[in-house]
Design a protein around this motif. Structure first.
Motif, short mmCIF file in Angstrom:
data_model
loop_
_atom_site.label_atom_id
_atom_site.label_comp_id
_atom_site.label_asym_id
_atom_site.label_seq_id
_atom_site.Cartn_x
_atom_site.Cartn_y
_atom_site.Cartn_z
N VAL A 303 -6.85 -69.07 50.76
CA VAL A 303 -7.20 -70.43 50.33
C VAL A 303 -6.94 -70.59 48.83
CG1 VAL A 303 -9.06 -72.11 50.06
CG2 VAL A 303 -8.93 -70.73 52.15
N ALA A 304 -7.47 -69.65 48.04
CA ALA A 304 -7.35 -69.75 46.59
C ALA A 304 -5.91 -69.59 46.12
CB ALA A 304 -8.25 -68.71 45.92
N PHE A 305 -5.19 -68.60 46.66
CA PHE A 305 -3.81 -68.34 46.22
C PHE A 305 -2.89 -69.50 46.61
CE2 PHE A 305 -5.26 -64.23 45.20
CZ PHE A 305 -4.28 -63.56 44.48
N VAL A 306 -3.00 -69.96 47.84
CA VAL A 306 -2.16 -71.09 48.27
C VAL A 306 -2.54 -72.34 47.47
CG1 VAL A 306 -1.58 -72.65 50.18
CG2 VAL A 306 -1.71 -70.18 50.57
N ILE A 321 2.59 -65.10 50.39
CA ILE A 321 1.13 -65.00 50.31
C ILE A 321 0.53 -64.87 51.70
CG2 ILE A 321 -0.96 -66.33 49.77
CD1 ILE A 321 0.61 -67.52 47.37
N VAL A 322 0.99 -65.73 52.61
CA VAL A 322 0.43 -65.73 53.96
C VAL A 322 0.75 -64.44 54.70
CG1 VAL A 322 0.48 -66.89 56.20
CG2 VAL A 322 0.45 -68.24 54.10
N LEU A 323 1.97 -63.95 54.58
CA LEU A 323 2.36 -62.71 55.26
C LEU A 323 1.56 -61.52 54.74
CD1 LEU A 323 6.24 -63.11 55.47
CD2 LEU A 323 4.61 -63.13 57.37
N THR A 370 -13.37 -53.58 68.68
CA THR A 370 -12.03 -53.00 68.86
C THR A 370 -10.92 -54.05 68.82
OG1 THR A 370 -12.31 -53.12 71.28
CG2 THR A 370 -12.88 -51.04 70.20
N THR A 371 -11.26 -55.31 68.94
CA THR A 371 -10.25 -56.38 68.92
C THR A 371 -10.40 -57.30 67.70
OG1 THR A 371 -11.67 -57.82 70.28
CG2 THR A 371 -10.10 -56.42 71.44
N TYR A 372 -11.17 -56.86 66.71
CA TYR A 372 -11.50 -57.73 65.59
C TYR A 372 -10.29 -58.13 64.74
CZ TYR A 372 -16.12 -59.39 64.20
OH TYR A 372 -17.25 -60.13 64.03
N ALA A 373 -9.21 -57.35 64.78
CA ALA A 373 -8.03 -57.67 63.97
C ALA A 373 -7.49 -59.06 64.30
CB ALA A 373 -6.94 -56.62 64.20
N ILE A 374 -7.61 -59.46 65.56
CA ILE A 374 -7.12 -60.79 65.97
C ILE A 374 -7.90 -61.87 65.25
CG2 ILE A 374 -6.66 -62.31 67.95
CD1 ILE A 374 -6.86 -59.80 69.73
N CYS A 375 -9.20 -61.69 65.12
CA CYS A 375 -10.04 -62.66 64.42
C CYS A 375 -9.65 -62.77 62.95
CB CYS A 375 -11.51 -62.24 64.55
SG CYS A 375 -12.67 -63.33 63.72
N GLY A 376 -9.36 -61.63 62.30
CA GLY A 376 -8.96 -61.65 60.90
C GLY A 376 -7.66 -62.40 60.68
N MET A 377 -6.71 -62.20 61.56
CA MET A 377 -5.43 -62.90 61.45
C MET A 377 -5.61 -64.40 61.66
SD MET A 377 -3.06 -60.17 63.54
CE MET A 377 -1.53 -61.08 63.29
N VAL A 382 -6.05 -70.03 59.09
CA VAL A 382 -6.89 -71.18 58.73
C VAL A 382 -6.92 -71.33 57.22
CG1 VAL A 382 -9.23 -72.11 58.77
CG2 VAL A 382 -8.29 -71.02 60.82
N GLY A 383 -7.06 -70.21 56.50
CA GLY A 383 -7.09 -70.26 55.04
C GLY A 383 -5.80 -70.83 54.47
N ALA A 384 -4.67 -70.47 55.06
CA ALA A 384 -3.39 -71.00 54.59
C ALA A 384 -3.31 -72.51 54.76
CB ALA A 384 -2.25 -70.32 55.35
N LEU A 385 -3.74 -73.00 55.90
CA LEU A 385 -3.70 -74.44 56.16
C LEU A 385 -4.64 -75.19 55.22
CD1 LEU A 385 -3.55 -74.32 60.06
CD2 LEU A 385 -1.81 -75.31 58.56
#
Length: 456
Positions: A303-306, A321-323, A370-377, A382-385
Motif C-alpha cells: 500500500v505504502a510503496f505503490v 513492487i507487487v511481484l 499449512t495453507t496460509y501462503a495463499i492468504c498472504g498473496m 489487495v494492498g496493490a489495488l
C-alpha cells in the motif's frame, strides 16, 4: 542533531533505489510491531488458559471474531489515511498532508468513543447471536465490555501508526508497542495470578497497554517537524479531506468487516462443537496469527510503496513492487505456516494443559496454517489495488469470494450430513482464499494496464 534531521531519519523515499532493501527495511519493524500487538491477546489467552481454566480460555478466544467485526470498519478508515499520506508526502503536498493528519486523528478519537459505547452496551447480545455456550457467555461478556473501554486508544494508535507508515516510519510504532507490550504482560500476571481477576484482569491489562501505546504515538506526532506535526490549533474535521479518507477507507473498512462477518459465522459454527473445540480453535488462531502478521506486513508495505510511487508518478516501478511483495508474502507463509504446524503441540501447550484442547487445535492448524501462503498473496494483491486508489473493487471481490462463499459453504455444504464436521468448517478458509486471490490478480492486471497507458 536537530529534531527535524532526526525526524527525517525515520522517513523513507520509496520512489528511488532498491525496492527489495527498502521493502524489508519497512516491513521488518512492521512485522515486529504486529507480533507485539498479537502478544497483547496471546498473553491474555495464555494467562487465562493456564491460571483461570479452559472456560476462561474459550471466553477470551471466542470474542476475537466479534471484536474484529465491530472494529475493522473503523480501522479500515486508517487505510484511507495511510494511502493519502503516502501520496501527499511523495508529491510534497504539505498543506493537504497537514489537513489530512489532523482530520484523521480527530476522526479516530470520535469513532473510538462511539465504538466504546456500542461495544459496552451490546456485548452480551452480540455473544448471544453467536450462540456462545452458557458456561462461557458471562465471562466473555465481561471481557468484551472492559476491552471496548479502550477503543478510543485503539483507534488513535492505529490512525497515528498509519500516518507514520505513510511517510515510511515503521520503527517508532515498534518502540512504543515494545514498551506497552511489556506492561501488558506484567499486568496480566499481576491481575490474574496475584489478584485472581480472571478475564477481567487480562482485559484491564490490555486496555492499559493500549492507552500507553496511543499516548506515545500522539506524543511523537506532537513533537514532529513539518506537515505531520500534530498541533492543537489544527484539530478538527475538514469535510473535503474526510471525504477523501472515506473514499478509500470505507471500502477498505467494509472489506475487513466482510471478512470478519464471515469469521463470525464460522466462529458461531465452531461454538456449536462445544467449549473444548472452541478453546482449541482459539489457541490455534492465536498461533496462526503470528504467521499472518508477518505476511500482512508486506501487504501494508505494498500500500505504502505503490501509494508513494503513484504520488511521484513513478508508475513503471509498480509491477516490480507487487511481484516482490507477493514473493515475500508467499515465502513467509510457506515457511512460518508449516513450522507452526510441525511444532504445533508444544506451541498449543503454552495455552492449555488439556490434551483434548491441544488435539482440537492441531486439527485446525493442519488445515489453515499449512495453507496460509495463499492468504498472504491475496492480501498483497489487495494492498496493490488500494495503493493505486482502488478500494471498491477489492471490497466487491471480497464480498463474493470470502463473505458470500464462506456463508454458502456453511449454510449449504456444511449442512450435508457427511460433511457436518469441524474439518469442513476449517476448509472454508483456504478454498475462499484461493478463489479470491485469482480474482484479485485479474482485477490488478486490468487496473495496471490503465495506469500503464497513463504513464505513457
Amino acid at each position: 542533531m536537530s529534531r527535524q534531521k532526526a525526524t527525517k531519519n525515520y522517513t523513507m523515499d520509496m520512489c528511488e533505489g532498491s525496492i527489495v532493501g527498502k521493502m524489508l527495511l519497512f516491513a521488518l519493524p512492521l512485522i515486529a510491531s504486529s507480533i507485539l500487538q498479537l502478544l497483547f491477546n496471546a498473553a491474555d489467552v495464555i494467562v487465562v488458559g493456564k491460571f483461570a481454566g479452559d472456560n476462561a480460555l474459550a471466553a477470551v478466544g471466542s470474542t476475537s471474531s466479534i471484536i474484529n467485526l465491530l472494529t475493522n470498519g473503523f480501522i479500515g478508515l486508517s487505510v484511507g489515511a495511510n494511502v493519502l499520506v503516502a501520496r501527499y508526502f511523495a508529491g510534497k503536498q504539505e498543506k493537504q498532508l497537514r489537513e489530512l493528519v489532523h482530520t484523521a486523528m480527530t476522526v479516530s478519537v470520535v469513532c473510538g468513543f462511539a465504538l466504546a459505547v456500542v461495544g459496552v452496551i451490546g456485548a452480551r447480545q452480540f455473544l448471544m447471536w453467536m450462540q456462545s455456550p452458557a458456561e462461557v457467555i458471562d465471562l466473555a461478556t465481561l471481557y468484551m465490555r472492559i476491552y471496548f473501554l479502550g477503543m478510543p486508544a485503539v483507534l488513535a494508535y492505529n490512525f497515528g501508526a498509519a500516518i507514520l507508515r505513510g511517510v515510511g516510519d515503521t520503527r517508532r510504532p515498534l518502540y512504543y508497542l515494545s514498551f506497552a507490550g511489556v506492561v501488558n504482560v506484567v499486568l496480566n500476571l499481576i491481575f490474574v495470578i496475584v489478584f485472581h481477576m480472571s478475564v477481567a484482569g487480562v482485559a484491564l491489562a490490555t486496555v492499559i497497554s493500549q492507552v500507553i501505546s496511543a499516548a506515545l504515538v500522539i506524543r511523537c506526532m506532537m513533537r514532529e517537524e513539518g506537515a505531520i506535526r500534530l498541533e492543537k490549533q489544527y484539530i478538527g474535521i475538514n469535510k473535503r479531506v474526510f471525504g477523501n479518507i472515506l473514499q478509500i477507507g470505507i471500502p477498505a473498512g467494509l472489506q475487513s468487516c466482510l471478512f470478519s462477518l464471515s469469521n463470525v459465522v464460522i466462529q458461531s459454527t465452531i461454538n456449536g462443537f462445544g467449549s473444548t473445540v472452541m478453546a482449541g480453535s482459539a489457541a490455534a488462531a492465536n498461533v496462526e496469527g503470528f504467521a499472518y502478521v508477518a505476511m500482512n506486513a508486506f501487504a501494508q508495505a505494498t500500500v505504502a510503496f505503490v501509494g508513494q510511487n503513484v504520488g511521484a508518478g513513478k508508475f513503471e516501478r509498480i509491477n516490480k513492487i507487487v511481484l516482490i511483495a507477493q514473493g515475500c508474502a508467499a515465502g513467509i507463509g510457506l515457511v512460518c505456516g508449516n513450522l507452526i504446524y510441525i511444532f504445533g503441540e508444544p506451541l498449543l501447550g503454552l495455552y492449555s494443559d488439556s490434551s483434548l484442547v491441544i488435539e482440537a487445535g492441531m486439527l485446525r492448524l493442519s488445515v489453515i496454517a499449512t495453507t496460509y501462503a495463499i492468504c498472504g498473496m491475496m492480501d498483497s494483491m489487495v494492498g496493490a489495488l488500494r495503493g493505486l486508489g482502488y478500494s471498491v473493487m477489492p471490497m466487491i471481490v471480497s464480498l463474493l469470494g470470502a463473505c458470500a462463499f464462506r456463508m454458502a459453504w456453511i449454510f449449504v455444504f456444511f449442512q450435508i450430513e457427511r460433511f457436518h464436521t469441524i474439518e469442513t468448517v476449517y476448509n472454508a478458509y483456504p478454498i475462499s482464499w484461493t478463489v479470491t486471490l485469482v480474482v484479485h490478480v485479474i482485477c490488478f492486471l486490468m487496473v495496471r494496464k490503465k495506469f500503464g497507458n497513463k504513464s505513457a
